[in-house]
Write a protein that holds these residues in place. Sequence first.
Motif, PDB file in Angstrom:
ATOM      1  N   ASP A   1       2.047   0.799   1.395  1.00 58.18           N
ATOM      2  CA  ASP A   1       2.414   1.873   2.069  1.00 58.18           C
ATOM      3  C   ASP A   1       4.022   1.687   2.317  1.00 58.18           C
ATOM      4  OD1 ASP A   1       1.770   4.775   3.173  1.00 58.18           O
ATOM      5  OD2 ASP A   1       2.454   3.919   4.972  1.00 58.18           O
ATOM      6  N   GLY A   2       4.596   1.672   1.158  1.00 59.92           N
ATOM      7  CA  GLY A   2       6.226   1.493   1.456  1.00 59.92           C
ATOM      8  C   GLY A   2       6.577   1.108  -0.028  1.00 59.92           C
ATOM      9  N   VAL A   3       7.558   0.209  -0.089  1.00 58.40           N
ATOM     10  CA  VAL A   3       7.921   0.030  -1.584  1.00 58.40           C
ATOM     11  C   VAL A   3       7.682  -1.437  -1.754  1.00 58.40           C
ATOM     12  CG1 VAL A   3       9.959   1.695  -1.374  1.00 58.40           C
ATOM     13  CG2 VAL A   3      10.263  -0.579  -0.391  1.00 58.40           C
TER      14      VAL A   3
ATOM     15  N   SER B   1      12.746  -1.352  -4.259  1.00 54.68           N
ATOM     16  CA  SER B   1      13.864  -1.458  -3.264  1.00 54.68           C
ATOM     17  C   SER B   1      14.340  -2.907  -3.668  1.00 54.68           C
ATOM     18  CB  SER B   1      13.541  -1.539  -2.061  1.00 54.68           C
ATOM     19  OG  SER B   1      14.710  -1.841  -1.045  1.00 54.68           O
TER      20      SER B   1
ATOM     21  N   TYR C   1       5.358   3.404  -3.108  1.00 51.44           N
ATOM     22  CA  TYR C   1       6.229   4.603  -3.117  1.00 51.44           C
ATOM     23  C   TYR C   1       7.457   4.616  -4.011  1.00 51.44           C
ATOM     24  CZ  TYR C   1       3.696   7.095   0.461  1.00 51.44           C
ATOM     25  OH  TYR C   1       2.757   7.788   1.192  1.00 51.44           O
TER      26      TYR C   1
ATOM     27  N   ASP D   1       7.988   2.030   7.007  1.00 51.69           N
ATOM     28  CA  ASP D   1       9.242   1.603   6.464  1.00 51.69           C
ATOM     29  C   ASP D   1       9.246   1.887   4.931  1.00 51.69           C
ATOM     30  OD1 ASP D   1      11.973   0.003   6.735  1.00 51.69           O
ATOM     31  OD2 ASP D   1      10.673  -0.931   5.157  1.00 51.69           O
ATOM     32  N   ARG D   2      10.340   2.626   4.471  1.00 51.20           N
ATOM     33  CA  ARG D   2      10.434   2.734   3.027  1.00 51.20           C
ATOM     34  C   ARG D   2      11.891   2.085   2.419  1.00 51.20           C
ATOM     35  NH1 ARG D   2       6.160   4.263   4.046  1.00 51.20           N
ATOM     36  NH2 ARG D   2       5.082   6.442   3.796  1.00 51.20           N
ATOM     37  N   ARG D   3      12.289   1.290   3.071  1.00 52.82           N
ATOM     38  CA  ARG D   3      13.424   0.376   2.571  1.00 52.82           C
ATOM     39  C   ARG D   3      13.177  -1.185   2.121  1.00 52.82           C
ATOM     40  NH1 ARG D   3      17.654  -0.472   6.161  1.00 52.82           N
ATOM     41  NH2 ARG D   3      19.204  -0.413   4.400  1.00 52.82           N
TER      42      ARG D   3
ATOM     43  N   LEU E   1       2.577   8.017  -3.773  1.00 53.46           N
ATOM     44  CA  LEU E   1       1.946   6.898  -3.863  1.00 53.46           C
ATOM     45  C   LEU E   1       1.424   6.562  -5.125  1.00 53.46           C
ATOM     46  CD1 LEU E   1       1.926   4.077  -2.152  1.00 53.46           C
ATOM     47  CD2 LEU E   1      -0.453   4.942  -1.231  1.00 53.46           C
TER      48      LEU E   1
END
Length: 232
Positions: free
Chosen positions: A114-116, A136, A133, A89-91, A43
């Motif tokens: 805590d993702g993109v 996107s 992270y 979720d990371r998308r 992160l």
Amino acid sequence: MPLDIRNMSELPPIESQLARRLTEVDFATLGHYLEDGFCDPRLQRVAGSARLVGRAVTVRITPTDSTLLHHAAGLVGPGDVVVVDCGGDRRHAPLGEVVVNALVARGAAGAVVDGVCTDVDALRALGLPVYAYGTSLLTTKLHGIPDGGLNVPVSCGGVPVRAGDLVLGDANGLLIAPAARLAAVLDEALADDAEEPSIVAELYAGSPLGTLTGATATVQKLLSAAAPTENP
């Protein structure tokens, strides 16, 4: 779960002297004294260059819906850091140019997702410290799903975060912890920082690092303790 929205007035303010002293300490020095609160090193800061010290305003959203984040962006104030839990979720990117402009307009200190995120070039031009992270093109929408929370306990970078915790960030990563926990080790950390220039000078004068830190003496004691004793 139904929406859980808690009043901003319930958040404890940052004590001004503590905030000032935290801006003076090397955050990595705090790692000599703490083990918990350090976010996943993946992160990373994707925008901004300033060191970050601020109060956590927590937002928990569902993976595809940023309605609650848009609402929260209008409530933050100077020194606040929006910490967004995307449910793993990371998308889908909930944070982009418009949301970060909203935070800048309110005087926020930074944002952590805590993702993109998206619109990274615009975010870098704005200069607000933003941690994510990665990036996107796929964004969240304003679905209005009746789920999520504001100023509720969340998870960020593997660290449990409560609204009002302090968020510290630099180019190395993030540390999020209660103010009292940071205050308890701050004096020692600042003292270490003050001693560091003289230690570096002694290294270049020829002193071994282990001698200066006591590590060599410790190793010698360990070797002595492990050595077999001779029978009389």
